[in-house]
Design a protein around this motif. Structure first.
Motif, short mmCIF file in Angstrom:
data_model
loop_
_atom_site.label_atom_id
_atom_site.label_comp_id
_atom_site.label_asym_id
_atom_site.label_seq_id
_atom_site.Cartn_x
_atom_site.Cartn_y
_atom_site.Cartn_z
N PRO A 266 0.81 -1.22 0.00
CA PRO A 266 0.00 0.00 0.00
C PRO A 266 0.84 1.27 0.00
CG PRO A 266 -0.62 -1.48 1.80
CD PRO A 266 0.62 -2.03 1.20
N ILE A 267 2.05 1.19 0.53
CA ILE A 267 2.88 2.40 0.59
C ILE A 267 3.60 2.63 -0.74
CG2 ILE A 267 4.73 3.59 1.83
CD1 ILE A 267 4.13 1.87 4.24
N THR A 268 4.13 1.57 -1.31
CA THR A 268 4.99 1.74 -2.48
C THR A 268 4.30 1.42 -3.80
OG1 THR A 268 5.75 -0.55 -2.44
CG2 THR A 268 6.98 1.02 -1.11
N GLY A 269 3.20 0.67 -3.74
CA GLY A 269 2.57 0.23 -4.97
C GLY A 269 3.27 -0.96 -5.59
N ARG A 270 4.33 -1.44 -4.98
CA ARG A 270 5.07 -2.56 -5.56
C ARG A 270 4.40 -3.88 -5.18
NH1 ARG A 270 8.87 0.62 -7.40
NH2 ARG A 270 9.93 2.10 -6.05
N GLN A 271 4.62 -4.86 -6.02
CA GLN A 271 3.95 -6.14 -5.81
C GLN A 271 4.74 -7.03 -4.86
OE1 GLN A 271 3.21 -6.37 -10.42
NE2 GLN A 271 2.28 -8.13 -9.46
N PRO A 272 4.05 -7.63 -3.90
CA PRO A 272 4.73 -8.57 -3.02
C PRO A 272 5.17 -9.82 -3.78
CG PRO A 272 2.38 -8.54 -2.56
CD PRO A 272 2.64 -7.46 -3.56
N VAL A 273 5.91 -10.68 -3.10
CA VAL A 273 6.59 -11.74 -3.81
C VAL A 273 5.67 -12.89 -4.23
CG1 VAL A 273 8.43 -13.44 -3.68
CG2 VAL A 273 8.77 -11.17 -2.71
N THR A 274 4.85 -13.36 -3.32
CA THR A 274 4.09 -14.56 -3.66
C THR A 274 2.75 -14.20 -4.31
OG1 THR A 274 2.96 -14.66 -1.55
CG2 THR A 274 5.09 -15.79 -1.69
N ILE A 275 2.22 -15.18 -5.04
CA ILE A 275 0.90 -15.00 -5.65
C ILE A 275 -0.14 -14.70 -4.57
CG2 ILE A 275 -0.90 -16.15 -6.99
CD1 ILE A 275 1.41 -15.74 -8.75
N GLU A 276 -0.05 -15.50 -3.50
CA GLU A 276 -1.01 -15.35 -2.40
C GLU A 276 -0.98 -13.93 -1.84
OE1 GLU A 276 0.11 -17.69 0.94
OE2 GLU A 276 -1.45 -16.75 2.17
N HIS A 277 0.20 -13.42 -1.58
CA HIS A 277 0.29 -12.07 -1.02
C HIS A 277 -0.15 -11.02 -2.03
CE1 HIS A 277 3.42 -13.39 2.21
NE2 HIS A 277 2.18 -13.75 2.49
N ASN A 278 0.07 -11.31 -3.29
CA ASN A 278 -0.40 -10.39 -4.31
C ASN A 278 -1.92 -10.25 -4.25
OD1 ASN A 278 1.33 -9.05 -6.53
ND2 ASN A 278 2.40 -10.95 -6.07
N TYR A 279 -2.57 -11.41 -4.16
CA TYR A 279 -4.05 -11.36 -4.10
C TYR A 279 -4.53 -10.79 -2.78
CZ TYR A 279 -4.93 -13.64 -8.53
OH TYR A 279 -5.03 -13.90 -9.87
#
Lengths: 302, 520, 302
Positions: free
Chosen positions: B423-436
């Motif tokens: 939420p702060i950076t707009g960057r995508q987290p590493v795992t698919i699960e965390h992305n969703y």
């Protein structure tokens, strides 16, 4: 010479030797303290290979041999020479003309000087994107202006044959310092000389030709020498805007040195290219000083 | 003819220099509030690393949330980390014993680049880390992104790389091959730590975290490329929004319909260089030189599938179909996307373009309505995919606090850090699960888009655009002639069938030259 | 060589100072002034385009940065860009750090370059030519290849992450450009100025400080501006030397708006505009010395 003058001269000469060194001390001491080591290191690197990770390894003349086989070095030398020999005379001419025009005591001159000076101090991050926007093939201001004038739009930074001319054009926006140096030089011309020349009935051209120009020669000489040195080291514009492209058309020597050093981590080879550049620049500078003796007017004997 | 001496009145002007300078200084100073005391440098030579307060020091005065196993009265020992008996990693203690208290007190120097949201995210994560492991102090340094790696290399030359640094996935191989990075396999095994390398992202994450079978970096965030389109041009032209199953032919057709030369409207926006189109090259022919995780030795661009893909995506769309403006060529300063102006309708880009379209917090009233979609399927039917600019964390071998550094990089790749960062950076987290879980809901809410999952699903076939192993990517793109080849195709419309074989030879020669002189 | 110069005998033109002649001269000046504005004004506008673009962009939302056709006045003027630009980075800290570096460096450079320049131009001592040659030579090697050795040196003596490597080298050995400039200027000043003082037994220090420097207004101003700007905009060297964000300068701060795949141009332009303000003020102040030079400099007695 009067005898009093001779006496004073003699007395002064004793101190002069000592004072000369004392006055030059800031440079001499600074050079010994801060320049000798990095400079010697970079000389040594010509014969070493160093990736900043392992200790430098001796490679003999390998870097120098490679230099003469490397097409990128040839390309960058050509680009740099092109840029310098077309750019420097143009800069001098424009800067001198502007300085002469803005040496007038007219209303608004201060504002003009500022207007001509400011582009040269705009941060390079900002000016890079501005120029990209001005020169953009489809959305650029310059092509918009061309279209209005009925000239077909050009592909500036995308067409290798146009990129260097575009760079020279852009560099005109950074002649501010040269103009300022000329302006400062023009202040050294004593007004009384103009008045005298005027009283003698000299025309404006004659006053320029026989008063301004001779007394400005040290400044002109400075701008030529420094202009060539600086121009051979052109870097920022292509680093920020084109990265050396298109098709290496703006790959200047210092940019190539930079890549070889910081991207490919070959600091030995980078030093070899840098010292070749140094020799070339030094050659031109010596030539300048040699020719300069014939046309530069110095009040003091050197 | 002697001249009178200059008037004494003049001598006041002797102070010209100084007064001018002073006034200039006063001006500059006037623009700024009074300086903090740190502004003045110590006139005497200071120690190489001034021992100052860490920027992000937790220094918690209360015990950590977990009952402390170790009796620590003041959990902020400022002693230098250099315990000569720095637990040798070769001899792991208890297997899978992840006891925070087992880690020696240490101070870690962490470096990333200085873009404000990333700094804020790091500060927040470090504060959480400090609660978990109060004995480890993290000193955050941030360097401007421009010339980040130049500074890093200089610091390495000086013998003081940071303990942990941010790195792009393709940038650390050079250092790992030369023994500057810590192989992490043993620590991974010891702690049974495999979560941030999900099986489904193997093709994406292996090349950016592994070299010659060893792991050298822990993923922190990933970035994928998908198609971002503006809704307005579609609405105006009465064209339906694209769906994830669209094909390259449909894409081209739509772009042609959206392109209106007279109004300088373009259906598509080609980014400069090779990486945005690399997905199509890979879709046509899977294997590229950077696939070999060991190291690239053979140039492999000279394949019909790749040439065909490049002919369409780097030559024809610019010069034949004219559906894109000239790709902007700003090298170091980053570049600007025209799509923000509404002059182009679509771009193959990362999620970093979202704030360009709507403002950093989607608060700009002039913002443009957009959505995202998977890249169109080429005729081969294989999904083109490139994930670029993956952010990973290597640990530097010079670190005297490897275990502490390891705890930090682990922490940053797991929850709650992975939940904090998006939420702060707009960057995508590493795992698919965390992305969703963390990224998709956040960007869908912030930017009002519906198909953010395109950026997640595409990760599964993702691959990186260029990894050189021990070779700096810049060497391959410049000396290998890749950039030059794209200049010829994108800039001048020279056919790929002519440019690429030529380039392949040049790339091969650059590779040969490299390996001929390479020593480890 | 001096024979090439016409104005060898300045016949004091006090006759030209009658009120009538002043009027005549003013009238004479009117015509060229009109011409000046006619030619220079459009050129100045063209030169101002990049700066106007900076200011215009600094007030735009990000989506309008590259709009076409160019929109000089944004639809919604966003002053908040400025607020964002100075709050997204610790601008106040960076500004005070920069002010410190600029003020100290400029003071030192002005002093040292005028000393060394004076020595090289006006004093006779053995080794002078060699030192001058070294001054010129130090400008010729691109710093790309000495930057890492220099870093190692400062690391070894514990100067890394302090301001000393940013200030001391550049104001001594690194001041070659300014020394050369000063030397050129000094060589153009009339020799007779010193003579009288020497006969009176004045020391070199006195001559430099009380006779020479007062005549150097324009060039001292030039050196001051250039030095200040150099330190103000310098990026690479401070980046290499400084590590703690607490020590950063504005030029480093400006680069922090460049993210890895995109740049926040509206913020970059807002920050650039803020950075340009003190420079514009400085340049306007410095200009007083260019103009005043005409009246006071040189032989134009009073």
């Amino acid at each position: 010479m009067s005898s009093a003058r001779k006496q004073g001269r003699a007395r002064f000469a004793v101190q002069e030797e000592r004072d000369g060194w004392l006055f030059a001390a800031p440079f001499v001491v600074g050079a010994l303290a801060f320049v000798v080591f990095p400079l010697a290191y970079s000389v040594a690197l010509v014969f070493l290979e160093w990736d900043l990770v392992r200790p430098p390894a001796f490679v003999g003349l390998a870097n120098i041999r490679k230099l003469f086989q490397d097409p990128m070095v040839g390309t960058s030398l050509y680009n740099t020479a092109y840029y310098t020999f077309l750019g420097v005379p143009l800069h001098l001419l424009v800067a001198l003309t502007l300085a002469l025009a803005l040496n007038a005591r007219a209303r608004g001159v201060s504002a003009y000087r500022t207007a001509f000076y400011l582009p040269s101090i705009t941060p390079s991050v900002a000016s890079a994107v501005i120029w990209l926007q001005i020169l953009h093939p489809e959305f650029g201001m310059l092509n918009d202006a061309f279209e209005k004038l009925g000239i077909s739009p050009q592909r500036w930074l995308f067409e290798p044959s146009l990129t260097k001319p575009a760079f020279i054009l852009m560099s005109l926006w950074s002649i501010g310092p040269q103009m300022v140096i000329f302006l400062a030089g023009l202040q050294a011309v004593p007004e009384v000389l103009y008045e005298a020349a005027h009283a003698d009935g000299a025309s404006a051209w004659q006053r320029f030709r026989h008063v301004t120009l001779p007394l400005l020669t040290p400044t002109i000489f400075f701008n030529i020498v420094v202009g060539i040195i600086a121009s051979f080291q052109v870097f920022t514009t292509s680093f920020m805007m084109t990265g050396g492209g298109p098709q290496n058309a703006t790959l200047f020597m210092v940019l190539q040195i930079y890549y070889v050093a910081f991207s490919y981590s070959r600091f030995g080879y980078a030093s070899a290219i840098a010292w070749i550049l140094f020799l070339i620049v030094a050659g031109f500078t010596v030539l300048q000083f040699y020719i300069g003796r014939r046309w530069v007017y110095y009040e003091t004997q050197l | 003819m002697s001249q009178s001496r200059p008037h004494d009145r003049c001598s006041r002007r002797a102070f010209l220099g100084a007064s001018l300078v002073a006034s200039a200084g006063a001006l500059i100073a006037a623009c700024a509030p009074p300086p903090p005391p740190t502004a003045t440098p110590a006139p005497a030579p200071a120690p190489a690393r001034p021992a100052e307060k860490p920027t992000v020091a937790a220094a918690p005065t209360q015990p950590p949330a977990k009952p402390a196993e170790k009796p620590t009265a003041v959990p902020a020992p400022t002693q230098p980390p250099a315990k000569p008996t720095a637990a040798p990693t070769a001899k792991p203690a208890a297997p899978a014993a992840q006891s925070p208290a087992a880690i020696q007190p240490a101070q870690i120097r962490y470096v990333e680049w200085g873009w404000d949201p990333d700094i804020k995210a790091a500060q927040k994560i470090f504060a959480m880390f400090a609660e978990k492991m109060p004995q480890i102090k993290v000193k955050l340094e941030y360097w401007p992104m421009a010339q980040f790696y130049e500074k890093l290399k200089t610091e390495i030359a000086g013998g003081t790389p940071p303990d942990v640094s941010f790195s792009h996935g393709e940038q650390w191989g050079f250092h790992a091959a030369r023994g500057l990075l810590v192989p992490l396999d043993e620590m991974r095994k010891r702690d049974n730590f495999y979560a941030p390398w999900p099986e489904e992202l193997k093709t994406l994450l292996d090349p950016v975290t592994m070299l010659r079978g060893k792991v050298y970096a822990v993923p922190y965030f990933v970035f994928s490329l998908a198609y971002v389109y503006l809704k307005e041009p579609f609405d105006k032209a009465g064209i339906k929004y694209p769906t994830d199953d669209w094909t390259v032919d449909q894409w081209l057709d739509i772009c042609l319909k959206l392109t209106k030369p007279a109004e300088k409207l373009f259906g598509y926006e080609q980014r400069f260089g090779h990486w945005a189109e690399a997905g199509f090259m890979r879709a046509e022919r899977g294997e590229m030189e950077w696939d070999s995780i060991v190291e690239p030795r053979k140039a492999k661009w000279d394949q019909p599938g790749i040439i065909d893909a490049l002919q369409l995506h780097s030559v024809d769309i610019v010069h034949k179909h004219k559906i894109t403006p000239s790709p902007a060529a700003l090298s170091a300063a980053g570049y600007g996307a025209m799509i923000g102006t509404g002059k182009t309708a679509m771009i193959n880009d990362g999620s970093w373009v979202f704030p360009v379209l709507k403002g950093p917090d989607a608060k700009t009233p002039e913002g443009r309505e957009f959505d995202v979609v998977m890249p169109p399927l080429p005729r081969s039917g294989k999904r083109p995919s490139v994930a670029s600019s993956n952010g990973v964390h290597p640990i530097w071998a010079a670190s005297k606090a490897r275990d502490a550094a390891w705890e930090l990089v682990k922490f940053m790749s797991e929850e709650p850090a992975q939940a904090t960062m998006p939420p702060i950076t707009g960057r995508q987290p590493v795992t698919i699960e965390h992305n969703y879980k963390y990224w998709v809901p956040d960007v869908e809410k912030t930017y009002g888009i519906k198909n953010a999952k395109a950026f997640v699903e595409i990760l599964k076939t993702g691959a990186t655009h260029l990894v050189g192993g021990p070779i700096d990517p810049g060497y391959l793109t410049r000396e290998g002639g890749i950039t030059e080849a794209f200049d010829k195709m994108q800039g001048q419309g020279q056919p790929a069938a002519q440019v690429i074989p030529e380039m392949n030879k040049k790339l091969q020669k650059a590779l040969d030259d490299f390996w001929a002189t390479y020593k480890e | 060589m001096a024979s090439r110069v016409a104005p060898s005998s300045p016949t004091v033109a006090s006759a030209a100072r009658s009120p009538g002649s002043v009027l005549r001269r003013r009238a004479r000046r009117m015509a060229p002034n009109a011409l000046l504005h006619l030619v220079v004004l459009p050129l100045a506008v063209v030169f101002s385009v990049p700066l106007l673009w900076v200011i215009s962009t600094s007030l735009k939302p990000q989506t309008e940065v590259f709009s076409w056709p160019i929109q000089w006045i944004p639809t919604h003027v966003r002053w908040s860009n400025y607020v964002e630009a100075i709050t997204r980075i610790p601008a106040a800290t960076f500004a005070s750090n920069t002010a410190f570096i600029v003020v100290v460096s400029t003071t030192l450079t002005v002093l040292s370059s005028s000393m060394v320049g004076y020595s090289l131009a006006r004093l006779r001592w053995r080794g002078r030519q060699i030192v001058f040659a070294v001054v010129v030579v130090t400008m010729m090697l691109p710093p790309v290849v000495t930057i890492v050795p220099a870093f190692l040196m400062y690391k070894a003596i514990g100067w890394v992450d302090t301001y000393l490597p940013l200030i001391l080298p550049s104001s001594t050995a690194g001041a070659a450009f300014y020394i050369f400039l000063m030397r050129q200027y000094f060589t153009g000043l009339p020799y007779e100025l010193e003579e009288a003082a020497r006969i009176d037994g004045a020391t070199s220090w006195r001559i430099w400080w009380q006779i020479m420097l007062p005549l150097c207004g324009p060039v001292l101003a030039t050196v001051a501006i250039f030095t200040a700007l150099h330190h103000y905009n310098d990026f690479m060297w401070p980046l290499i030397i400084l590590s703690s964000p607490d020590h950063y300068t504005l030029a480093l701060g400006l680069r922090m708006f460049v993210d890895m795949n995109t740049s926040y141009w509206h913020l970059i332009m807002a920050f650039s505009t803020l950075m340009l303000l003190p420079i514009i003020a400085l340049f306007f102040i410095a200009q007083r010395y260019f103009i005043r030079g005409i009246h006071l400099t040189g032989l134009a007695g009073r």
